[in-house]
Enzyme design. Structure first.
Site, PDB file in Angstrom:
ATOM      1  CB  ALA A 104      -0.946   0.005   1.192  1.00  0.00           C
ATOM      2  CB  THR A 105       4.286   2.054   1.227  1.00  0.00           C
ATOM      3  OG1 THR A 105       4.024   1.787   2.609  1.00  0.00           O
ATOM      4  CG2 THR A 105       5.256   3.225   1.113  1.00  0.00           C
ATOM      5  CB  THR A 154       9.446  -9.299 -13.079  1.00  0.00           C
ATOM      6  OG1 THR A 154      10.386  -8.998 -14.101  1.00  0.00           O
ATOM      7  CG2 THR A 154       8.885 -10.694 -13.274  1.00  0.00           C
ATOM      8  CB  CYS A 200       4.813   3.277  10.141  1.00  0.00           C
ATOM      9  SG  CYS A 200       3.156   2.700  10.007  1.00  0.00           S
ATOM     10  CB  SER A 210      -1.610  -3.347   2.410  1.00  0.00           C
ATOM     11  OG  SER A 210      -0.546  -4.070   2.994  1.00  0.00           O
ATOM     12  N   GLY A 211      -1.492  -6.417   0.914  1.00  0.00           N
ATOM     13  CA  GLY A 211      -1.674  -7.856   1.138  1.00  0.00           C
ATOM     14  C   GLY A 211      -1.576  -8.257   2.604  1.00  0.00           C
ATOM     15  CG  HIS A 212       1.521  -6.652   5.446  1.00  0.00           C
ATOM     16  ND1 HIS A 212       1.665  -6.259   6.759  1.00  0.00           N
ATOM     17  CD2 HIS A 212       1.808  -5.562   4.709  1.00  0.00           C
ATOM     18  CE1 HIS A 212       2.035  -4.987   6.789  1.00  0.00           C
ATOM     19  NE2 HIS A 212       2.116  -4.536   5.552  1.00  0.00           N
TER      20      HIS A 212
HETATM   21  C1  LIG Z   1      -0.113  -0.627   6.590  1.00  0.00           C
HETATM   22  C2  LIG Z   1      -0.701   0.557   5.964  1.00  0.00           C
HETATM   23  C3  LIG Z   1      -0.094   1.152   4.864  1.00  0.00           C
HETATM   24  C4  LIG Z   1       1.196   0.633   4.270  1.00  0.00           C
HETATM   25  O1  LIG Z   1       1.007  -0.622   3.657  1.00  0.00           O
HETATM   26  P1  LIG Z   1       2.253  -1.536   3.251  1.00  0.00           P
HETATM   27  O2  LIG Z   1       1.619  -2.568   2.372  1.00  0.00           O
HETATM   28  O3  LIG Z   1       2.799  -2.084   4.518  1.00  0.00           O
HETATM   29  O4  LIG Z   1       3.207  -0.688   2.509  1.00  0.00           O
HETATM   30  C5  LIG Z   1      -0.686   2.255   4.312  1.00  0.00           C
HETATM   31  N1  LIG Z   1      -1.826   2.760   4.824  1.00  0.00           N
HETATM   32  C6  LIG Z   1      -2.445   2.213   5.883  1.00  0.00           C
HETATM   33  C7  LIG Z   1      -3.708   2.804   6.382  1.00  0.00           C
HETATM   34  C8  LIG Z   1      -1.898   1.100   6.491  1.00  0.00           C
HETATM   35  O5  LIG Z   1      -2.505   0.569   7.546  1.00  0.00           O
END
Ligand SMILES: *Cc1c(COP(=O)(O)O)cnc(C)c1O
Length: 400
Positions: A85-86, A253, A339, A213-215
């Site tokens: 998501a970053t 890729t 973070c 974001s996958g995780h």
């Molecule tokens: C965790 C998070 C992100 C960042 O996602 P990543 O996949 O870890 O880079 C961005 N925005 C929110 C609201 C998040 O909780």
């Protein structure tokens, strides 16, 4: 950050109860199982067009793309895979604003956004883009009339998150989308905490760009996605130069196994969202009731009615969150977000909600998730009540 000595001491202790699912979620075992063959015999570059290894990987990736799209009411070709998501947020915010910079040099965002949106917008500000930062109320929500007042004919983009990662409040996304569409302004939402947890529909909510974001949703770490609307078409300036993959928006890729995993995670989340939301809401209320029945001075930060099912952000009056977490080695929770927890500053999100420094420092984020059980919640309540009581007794003795 904890120092290494402290880490070493706890290495042999039993694994703590994990209640920090807003920081990360484990990959669902069903997702892992679907991914595994793609690390092994089904390897292949999904962009290889001359042999079966490539075609097989491509077919699997495209199926996954469709699964991601389905979760948010989009079409497969509107999904761009990213590293998380970053990256999706950077691509959406910088990509859209830079593309429109000449005619529309104005962006609107909110003070409680995740750091990766805040810093992307600040970067644009340095590049000469005018920025309006919307405040939030004590409930953590943006005021729609303030948003309406900030929109003008130079506005290119509004970026407001769907669910806040610290306080779990759900912004009025459909209303924001309607307002943006009415003014012909692009609407991006960071849905890292929302996707797979609450219903999202890019058509009904008039969303133009949406980050996943996958995780954060029981998929793999290291993969995310950006939804980019095709009708009317949203144009982005890419962050990377390269082979022009992902319709030219994201060169590189594609990691086949991770894409397959995110697709599977989206399919599972779509099927189980409603029942899981109900279960987590029940467990969350059980925890809050247990704490408030046995401790005084426990308050919830942020709106309670518009909130992610598995999130609690609590202030324990008179107790420092750092001391509390050290007193609970058997419980994995956090103060602020993962973070920013390297810093000793109180959470900027809680400060934006109007909490005092002291109240912000007394706050702990508790995140429940798919693996959370009732037994874990009851055990967590015991641990928290004991630790808070012990700390308060200690402070009282010192004060005498
Ligand atoms: C965790 C998070 C992100 C960042 O996602 P990543 O996949 O870890 O880079 C961005 N925005 C929110 C609201 C998040 O909780």
């Amino acid at each position: 950050m904890r120092d290494s000595r402290q880490r070493g001491e706890t290495e042999n202790a039993p694994r703590p109860i994990y209640l920090d699912y807003q920081a990360s979620t484990p990959c669902d075992p069903r997702v892992l199982e679907i991914m595994l063959p793609f690390f092994g015999e089904r390897f292949g570059n999904p962009h290889s067009v001359s042999h079966r290894h490539g075609w097989d990987a491509e077919a699997a990736v495209e199926r996954a793309r469709g699964q991601v799209a389905e979760l948010i009411g989009a079409e497969a070709r509107e999904i761009v895979f990213t590293s998380g998501a970053t990256e999706a947020n950077n691509l959406a915010v910088k990509g859209a604003a830079r593309f429109l910079k000449e005619r529309r040099p104005h962006v609107i965002s909110c003070v409680t956004e995740h750091k990766c949106v805040l810093e992307s917008v600040r970067r644009l500000e340095k590049e000469g883009v005018r920025v309006t930062w919307l405040p939030v109320g004590g409930d953590g929500l943006v005021d729609l009339s303030r948003l309406a007042a900030a929109l003008d004919e130079e506005t290119a983009l509004v970026s407001i998150m769907a669910v806040n990662n610290e306080v779990g409040v759900i912004q009025p996304i459909a209303e924001i989308g309607a307002l943006c569409r009415e003014h012909g302004v692009l609407f991006h939402t960071d849905a890292a905490q929302a996707a797979g947890k609450i219903p999202l529909d890019v058509e009904a909510m008039k969303i133009d760009l949406l980050s996943i974001s996958g995780h954060k949703m029981y998929g793999p770490m290291g993969l995310g996605a950006l939804y980019v609307r095709r009708r009317p078409r949203v144009r982005l300036e890419p962050l990377f130069d390269g082979g022009g993959q992902e319709r030219g928006m994201r060169s590189g890729t594609l990691p086949g196994p991770l894409c397959v995993g995110l697709g599977a995670a989206c399919a599972i989340a779509g099927r189980e969202m409603a029942t899981e939301a109900e279960r987590l809401t029940g467990l969350r209320d059980r925890l809050l009731n247990a704490l408030q029945a046995r401790l005084s001075g426990v308050s919830v930060n942020g709106a309670t009615d518009r909130r992610l099912p598995g999130n609690l952000n609590l202030s324990f009056a008179g107790v420092e969150a750092e001391a509390l977490m050290q007193a609970m080695p058997g419980l994995s929770v956090s103060s602020g977000s993962a973070c920013t927890s390297a810093s000793v500053e109180p959470s900027y999100v809680l400060r934006a909600l109007g909490l005092s420094d002291a109240a912000a420092r007394a706050s702990v984020r508790i995140g429940l998730g798919r693996p959370t059980t009732e037994a874990e919640i009851d055990a967590a309540a015991e641990i928290i009540v004991a630790a808070v009581s012990r700390l308060r007794a200690g402070y009282a003795a010192v004060a005498q």
